[in-house]
Design a protein around this motif. Structure first.
Motif, PDB file in Angstrom:
ATOM      1  N   VAL A 386       0.828  -1.294   0.160  1.00 53.38           N
ATOM      2  CA  VAL A 386       0.011  -0.274  -0.053  1.00 53.38           C
ATOM      3  C   VAL A 386       0.986   1.282   0.070  1.00 53.38           C
ATOM      4  CG1 VAL A 386      -1.650   1.359   1.371  1.00 53.38           C
ATOM      5  CG2 VAL A 386      -1.780  -1.104   1.116  1.00 53.38           C
ATOM      6  N   ASP A 387       0.526   2.336  -0.897  1.00 50.83           N
ATOM      7  CA  ASP A 387       1.104   3.510  -0.855  1.00 50.83           C
ATOM      8  C   ASP A 387       0.519   4.380   0.149  1.00 50.83           C
ATOM      9  OD1 ASP A 387       2.957   5.377  -1.796  1.00 50.83           O
ATOM     10  OD2 ASP A 387       1.599   6.054  -3.452  1.00 50.83           O
ATOM     11  N   VAL A 388       1.215   5.311   0.656  1.00 52.33           N
ATOM     12  CA  VAL A 388       0.741   6.096   1.596  1.00 52.33           C
ATOM     13  C   VAL A 388       1.165   7.682   1.207  1.00 52.33           C
ATOM     14  CG1 VAL A 388       0.761   4.473   3.387  1.00 52.33           C
ATOM     15  CG2 VAL A 388       2.914   5.896   3.151  1.00 52.33           C
ATOM     16  N   GLY A 389       0.429   8.456   1.955  1.00 49.28           N
ATOM     17  CA  GLY A 389       0.763  10.012   1.957  1.00 49.28           C
ATOM     18  C   GLY A 389       1.880  10.320   2.692  1.00 49.28           C
ATOM     19  N   GLN A 390       2.560  11.647   2.390  1.00 42.22           N
ATOM     20  CA  GLN A 390       3.667  12.126   3.066  1.00 42.22           C
ATOM     21  C   GLN A 390       3.302  12.673   4.337  1.00 42.22           C
ATOM     22  OE1 GLN A 390       5.229  15.969   2.043  1.00 42.22           O
ATOM     23  NE2 GLN A 390       7.015  14.851   1.434  1.00 42.22           N
ATOM     24  N   VAL A 391       4.330  12.040   5.427  1.00 47.14           N
ATOM     25  CA  VAL A 391       3.861  12.648   6.931  1.00 47.14           C
ATOM     26  C   VAL A 391       4.982  13.378   7.310  1.00 47.14           C
ATOM     27  CG1 VAL A 391       3.949  11.466   9.176  1.00 47.14           C
ATOM     28  CG2 VAL A 391       2.837  10.199   7.458  1.00 47.14           C
ATOM     29  N   GLN A 392       4.899  14.561   7.782  1.00 47.67           N
ATOM     30  CA  GLN A 392       5.997  15.470   8.432  1.00 47.67           C
ATOM     31  C   GLN A 392       5.440  15.677   9.942  1.00 47.67           C
ATOM     32  OE1 GLN A 392       8.078  18.022   5.920  1.00 47.67           O
ATOM     33  NE2 GLN A 392       6.204  17.599   4.244  1.00 47.67           N
ATOM     34  N   LEU A 393       6.482  15.481  10.765  1.00 50.60           N
ATOM     35  CA  LEU A 393       6.051  15.959  12.454  1.00 50.60           C
ATOM     36  C   LEU A 393       6.929  16.872  12.848  1.00 50.60           C
ATOM     37  CD1 LEU A 393       5.546  12.071  13.499  1.00 50.60           C
ATOM     38  CD2 LEU A 393       3.761  14.141  13.088  1.00 50.60           C
ATOM     39  N   LEU A 394       6.390  17.883  13.546  1.00 51.52           N
ATOM     40  CA  LEU A 394       7.394  18.838  14.312  1.00 51.52           C
ATOM     41  C   LEU A 394       7.144  18.676  15.888  1.00 51.52           C
ATOM     42  CD1 LEU A 394       5.698  21.994  12.443  1.00 51.52           C
ATOM     43  CD2 LEU A 394       7.786  20.680  11.687  1.00 51.52           C
ATOM     44  N   ARG A 395       8.242  18.978  16.426  1.00 49.32           N
ATOM     45  CA  ARG A 395       8.646  18.939  17.769  1.00 49.32           C
ATOM     46  C   ARG A 395       8.474  20.350  18.524  1.00 49.32           C
ATOM     47  NH1 ARG A 395      12.468  14.866  21.366  1.00 49.32           N
ATOM     48  NH2 ARG A 395      11.544  15.155  23.151  1.00 49.32           N
ATOM     49  N   GLY A 396       7.467  20.672  19.351  1.00 50.65           N
ATOM     50  CA  GLY A 396       7.614  21.739  20.106  1.00 50.65           C
ATOM     51  C   GLY A 396       6.018  22.255  20.267  1.00 50.65           C
ATOM     52  N   ASP A 397       6.113  23.566  20.903  1.00 47.65           N
ATOM     53  CA  ASP A 397       4.807  24.039  21.098  1.00 47.65           C
ATOM     54  C   ASP A 397       4.045  24.881  20.151  1.00 47.65           C
ATOM     55  OD1 ASP A 397       2.849  25.856  22.316  1.00 47.65           O
ATOM     56  OD2 ASP A 397       3.865  26.846  23.851  1.00 47.65           O
ATOM     57  N   PHE A 398       2.947  24.238  19.730  1.00 50.00           N
ATOM     58  CA  PHE A 398       2.191  24.655  18.444  1.00 50.00           C
ATOM     59  C   PHE A 398       1.698  26.134  18.494  1.00 50.00           C
ATOM     60  CE2 PHE A 398      -1.136  22.015  20.750  1.00 50.00           C
ATOM     61  CZ  PHE A 398      -1.835  23.250  21.165  1.00 50.00           C
ATOM     62  N   THR A 399       1.800  26.781  19.639  1.00 53.24           N
ATOM     63  CA  THR A 399       1.466  28.204  19.708  1.00 53.24           C
ATOM     64  C   THR A 399       2.541  29.098  19.505  1.00 53.24           C
ATOM     65  OG1 THR A 399       1.818  28.539  22.189  1.00 53.24           O
ATOM     66  CG2 THR A 399      -0.296  27.736  21.646  1.00 53.24           C
ATOM     67  N   SER A 400       3.736  28.553  19.360  1.00 53.04           N
ATOM     68  CA  SER A 400       5.014  29.200  19.167  1.00 53.04           C
ATOM     69  C   SER A 400       5.839  28.710  18.235  1.00 53.04           C
ATOM     70  CB  SER A 400       5.811  29.709  20.512  1.00 53.04           C
ATOM     71  OG  SER A 400       6.244  28.546  21.010  1.00 53.04           O
ATOM     72  N   HIS A 401       5.729  27.725  17.619  1.00 49.81           N
ATOM     73  CA  HIS A 401       6.531  27.195  16.733  1.00 49.81           C
ATOM     74  C   HIS A 401       6.648  27.930  15.408  1.00 49.81           C
ATOM     75  CE1 HIS A 401       8.444  24.184  13.974  1.00 49.81           C
ATOM     76  NE2 HIS A 401       8.987  23.473  14.971  1.00 49.81           N
ATOM     77  N   PRO A 402       8.092  28.266  14.909  1.00 51.48           N
ATOM     78  CA  PRO A 402       8.219  29.012  13.778  1.00 51.48           C
ATOM     79  C   PRO A 402       7.671  28.630  12.494  1.00 51.48           C
ATOM     80  CG  PRO A 402      10.313  28.037  14.440  1.00 51.48           C
ATOM     81  CD  PRO A 402       9.400  27.424  15.587  1.00 51.48           C
ATOM     82  N   ASP A 403       7.323  27.510  12.391  1.00 54.11           N
ATOM     83  CA  ASP A 403       6.732  27.007  11.115  1.00 54.11           C
ATOM     84  C   ASP A 403       5.332  26.873  11.134  1.00 54.11           C
ATOM     85  OD1 ASP A 403       9.314  26.792  10.045  1.00 54.11           O
ATOM     86  OD2 ASP A 403       9.544  24.489  10.753  1.00 54.11           O
ATOM     87  N   ILE A 404       4.828  26.905  12.213  1.00 55.50           N
ATOM     88  CA  ILE A 404       3.110  26.456  12.267  1.00 55.50           C
ATOM     89  C   ILE A 404       2.340  27.522  11.590  1.00 55.50           C
ATOM     90  CG2 ILE A 404       2.507  27.959  14.528  1.00 55.50           C
ATOM     91  CD1 ILE A 404       1.843  24.188  13.407  1.00 55.50           C
ATOM     92  N   LEU A 405       2.605  28.771  11.734  1.00 54.98           N
ATOM     93  CA  LEU A 405       1.789  29.638  10.885  1.00 54.98           C
ATOM     94  C   LEU A 405       1.600  29.554   9.547  1.00 54.98           C
ATOM     95  CD1 LEU A 405       2.129  33.158  13.026  1.00 54.98           C
ATOM     96  CD2 LEU A 405       0.107  31.478  13.002  1.00 54.98           C
TER      97      LEU A 405
END
Length: 524
Positions: A386-405
């Motif tokens: 089975v093929d799957v979609g791309q998964v990416q995980l970030l580690r940190g506080d979602f209210t302040s992580h630089p990539d989240i916005l």
């Protein structure tokens, strides 16, 4: 329009013209890129809760081998159906961007696989072509035998009281290497440890159900002569050779179907894994991943601080699948899980829907276990072809992580398990949601827009006015922290109501034209 030369009013002639539009051929884009960074991943839903423990082998009567294998807590009620007429789910094309976060898979490649909810664009490719290439690169995954040996060996015993453990190899519906299993049984009776023999029987049952041609499936599911019945007989009679023969017989039936292309062609015809009959297969692949990575260390997930946002709890697969359908998530969508725990929901979206799937978590123990799942998941899915979609995980506080916005600006569906979040955290998130694009949806356990909220002149500036929200009910077996049902909410980024209210205010404030005196007044 036909105009005459006299002073008569013009007349309009209406004609109905039929126009035929040729259907454009759909073409499948290349499958999504495989996860490349081995340090990456996490899921947001539940510690492993398995089925009740089976009695010790000596006291076992019939049905000693539970066909459910390593399943966690069973799911119960039917789904709430989402009405497309009430709320049309919107999705949009997604652009590519990279993150410098905790887990990264490199440059994004748009998935070619689609879910049944996708109404246009290329269909999702369920089949993983590399799984059927004999010369593909080596596949690294955790064998069942690895989970019962080494540091885990002391937790297991021989169920038939033999001196030596028997090892068997199991064929999967692909050309990937076979998986090794030791025929062992956990010493503890609490039913928390991995059970390799149940894993074997459950895996075979799912392959027969989901991969065998109908006639062959019916033959090997026969209640008197099928594979499951043979395993039960072997267990009850303490017959090790019979158990091993059954596994080898299954391998001999499946391998020709793989070699002649039957399995690959069957998968290639499928365009989704989000139908109700697919959920068992999705759950089996996720459970195998979870059982080899998270289950041995599941106790560490209970190390959290009460009274903070860092409280661990999981949404279970049936509930998650229901959410995917209600929001219209498809393989071209971007899914984001804020507070993704060990990464269960992120993985389920990538597997069931085939979409680009993101998660972010700040608690260290869930992050470490998510990382282990990230390594195992793509290889485990390939074993199943089975093929799957791309998964990416970030580690940190979602209210302040630089990539989240930047990520939220691309998101189509955002999941927030905010059951235990503090009010201040929910308020921060509401402000962040102002960056969501129109039509994107937020799924939460607590509402971001108060249930009876109405727009007034006093609250016109509140960010909650940018959401249109509906309330739904979930039931027992849908979440990990309680057997009692509850409510959840799906909000859509939509400023129509706010703009309508603003327009009415402007209209009421506009100066009214002076009234003209009546003709009688002028005559007098």
């Amino acid at each position: 329009m036909n105009f005459s030369n006299n002073n008569k009013r013009p007349t309009i002639t209406k004609r109905t013209v039929s126009v035929s539009v040729a259907k454009s051929a759909t073409t499948a884009s290349p499958p999504p890129a495989r996860l490349r960074d081995t340090n990456r991943f996490k899921l947001s839903t539940r510690p492993n809760v398995r089925a009740p423990s089976r009695p010790a082998p000596k006291t076992v009567a019939k049905r000693a081998i539970d066909p459910r294998g390593t399943k966690r807590r069973s799911q119960t009620p039917d789904r709430i159906q989402w009405s497309d007429e009430e709320d049309g789910a919107s999705s949009s094309d997604v652009g590519g961007s990279d993150s410098d976060g905790w887990l990264r898979t490199g440059k994004r490649v748009k998935s070619s696989v689609s879910s049944a909810s996708s109404l246009s664009g290329p269909r999702r490719r369920v089949v993983a072509d590399k799984a059927f290439q004999q010369d593909a690169e080596a596949l690294h995954f955790i064998h069942g035998a690895d989970a019962t040996s080494g540091e885990y060996a002391a937790n297991y015993k021989n169920p038939w009281e033999e001196d030596d453990f028997v090892t068997v190899e199991l064929q999967y519906p692909s050309k990937c290497p076979r998986e090794r299993f030791e025929l062992k049984w956990p010493k503890r009776s609490e039913n928390k440890d991995y059970k390799p023999m149940e894993d074997i029987t459950e895996t075979i049952s799912h392959i027969v159900d989901h991969y065998f041609p109908p006639a062959l499936a019916q033959k090997y599911k026969d209640p008197d002569t099928g594979f499951q019945r043979r395993f039960e007989h072997a267990w009850v009679r303490n017959d090790i050779p019979a158990f091993v023969r059954t596994v080898k017989n299954f391998n001999a039936v499946l391998k020709p179907l793989v070699d002649d292309g039957t399995i690959q062609r069957s998968l290639a015809k499928r365009d989704c894994l989000n139908r109700s009959q697919d959920l068992d297969l999705v759950r089996r692949i996720l459970e195998q991943t979870y059982g080899r990575t998270v289950s041995p260390k599941v106790e560490t997930l209970r190390a959290y601080d009460n009274g903070t946002d860092n409280v661990y709890g999981e949404l279970l697969p049936r509930f998650v699948s229901q959410i995917f359908k209600q929001t219209g998530l498809n393989h071209e969508s971007v899914f984001v899980d804020l507070g993704s725990g060990v990464g269960n929901v992120v993985l389920q979206a990538a597997l069931e829907i085939g979409c680009e799937s993101w998660g972010i978590e700040q608690m260290s123990n869930p992050c470490e276990l998510a990382n282990q799942q990230a390594i195992e998941f793509p290889a485990r899915a390939r074993l199943w072809g089975v093929d799957v979609g791309q998964v990416q995980l970030l580690r940190g506080d979602f209210t302040s992580h630089p990539d989240i916005l930047a990520l939220l600006k691309r998101a189509d569906v955002v999941l927030v398990n905010n059951q235990a979040f503090l009010p201040a955290t929910n308020a921060q998130l509401m402000n962040m949601f102002l960056d969501l694009k129109p039509g994107s949806q937020i799924v939460s356990l607590k509402p971001f827009r108060p249930v009876k909220h109405e727009i007034t002149t006093r609250n016109m500036g509140s960010p909650v006015n940018t959401l249109v929200q509906k309330e739904y009910e979930y039931f027992s077996g849908h979440v990990s922290w309680t057997d009692v049902g509850g409510t959840y909410y799906i909000a859509r980024r939509d400023e129509t109501e706010l703009k309508r209210f603003e327009d009415s205010i402007k209209k009421n404030m506009a100066p009214q034209p002076a009234s003209q005196p009546s003709s009688r007044s002028r005559d007098s």
